[in-house]
Design a protein around this motif. Sequence first.
Motif, short mmCIF file in Angstrom:
data_model
loop_
_atom_site.label_atom_id
_atom_site.label_comp_id
_atom_site.label_asym_id
_atom_site.label_seq_id
_atom_site.Cartn_x
_atom_site.Cartn_y
_atom_site.Cartn_z
N ASP A 188 35.00 57.65 29.60
CA ASP A 188 34.94 58.11 30.99
C ASP A 188 33.80 57.34 31.66
OD1 ASP A 188 36.97 60.17 30.82
OD2 ASP A 188 35.53 61.27 29.57
N THR A 202 43.60 52.50 32.35
CA THR A 202 43.28 53.82 32.89
C THR A 202 44.34 54.84 32.51
OG1 THR A 202 44.45 53.43 34.97
CG2 THR A 202 42.16 52.68 34.85
N ARG A 218 46.96 51.70 34.63
CA ARG A 218 46.51 50.45 35.24
C ARG A 218 45.58 49.70 34.29
NH1 ARG A 218 44.15 52.02 41.03
NH2 ARG A 218 43.94 49.74 41.15
N VAL A 251 32.89 54.27 41.90
CA VAL A 251 34.17 54.83 41.46
C VAL A 251 34.01 55.49 40.09
CG1 VAL A 251 35.54 53.15 42.75
CG2 VAL A 251 34.89 52.66 40.37
N THR A 252 35.00 56.31 39.77
CA THR A 252 35.11 56.87 38.42
C THR A 252 36.47 56.47 37.86
OG1 THR A 252 35.99 58.95 39.31
CG2 THR A 252 33.62 58.84 38.92
N VAL A 253 36.49 56.13 36.59
CA VAL A 253 37.74 55.81 35.89
C VAL A 253 37.68 56.40 34.50
CG1 VAL A 253 38.37 53.72 37.16
CG2 VAL A 253 36.83 53.55 35.21
N SER A 254 38.82 56.83 34.02
CA SER A 254 38.95 57.30 32.64
C SER A 254 40.11 56.58 32.00
CB SER A 254 39.18 58.82 32.61
OG SER A 254 38.08 59.51 33.14
N VAL A 273 35.19 46.85 37.33
CA VAL A 273 34.26 47.97 37.47
C VAL A 273 33.06 47.70 36.59
CG1 VAL A 273 33.90 50.44 37.11
CG2 VAL A 273 36.09 49.63 38.01
N PRO A 304 37.52 58.48 42.89
CA PRO A 304 38.50 57.92 41.94
C PRO A 304 38.89 56.50 42.36
CG PRO A 304 39.09 60.18 42.53
CD PRO A 304 37.97 59.77 43.45
N LEU A 305 39.22 55.67 41.41
CA LEU A 305 39.59 54.29 41.69
C LEU A 305 40.76 54.26 42.67
CD1 LEU A 305 39.16 51.28 40.91
CD2 LEU A 305 40.95 51.60 39.19
#
Length: 223
Positions: free
Chosen positions: A123, A95, A99, A63-66, A167, A49-50
Amino acid sequence: MRRYLFPLILGIVGCAILVQLGLWQLDRRDWKEGMLEEIRTGILAEPVPLPAKVDPSMKYLPVTVSGTTTGAEIDVLSHTRGQGAGYQIVSRFVTDDGRAILLDRGFVPQEARRVGRPPVRLDVRGNLHWPQDASSSTPAPNRDENIWFARDVEAMAAELDTEPVLVVASFIQGDNQGAEPIPVAVEGIPNNHLSYAVQWFLIAATWAVMTLALIWRIRQRSY
């Protein structure tokens, strides 16, 4: 014999220095290949996760961000081998925890630049990046047309009112609205040390030939 001594010493010393420079470049090549392999391994690692705090030391971190795009974007002039000239779409992305960051969604061809890209939930899996796209000859952004000629994280963040966090997407789940992700890769990192080494060795060979030619001319004049 004294007439030959100075050019002989000059030739030997010059060749030795040039050969050493070539060997140094070979060492640099090996070092660079090791560094690239380390970066490649990092790029392909399991994403996390970020992080709450992000800085350039985390470059290439997967990283993963949603979250949701806001419709605000920067179009960065780019090209691909398959589609030619086009643009990389860098969107303002909010996010799930609120953020605002920069999301490089990927490439669109020229004719798709003005296609509407309203807010959409995505996602994302990708890598943190601080690209060094600009050079001294890179033009300033054309803000009237919203065309940028290089990615500059600080400047883009100020333009889109986000954290200075970019990202670069490698995989997107959701409607990416025509953009094709261009994942971070080591292919864009130059490793020219082998060609530099070859150049030094060729100069050393030329130096040796010139030294022999000079000695031959001195010998001819002595007769």
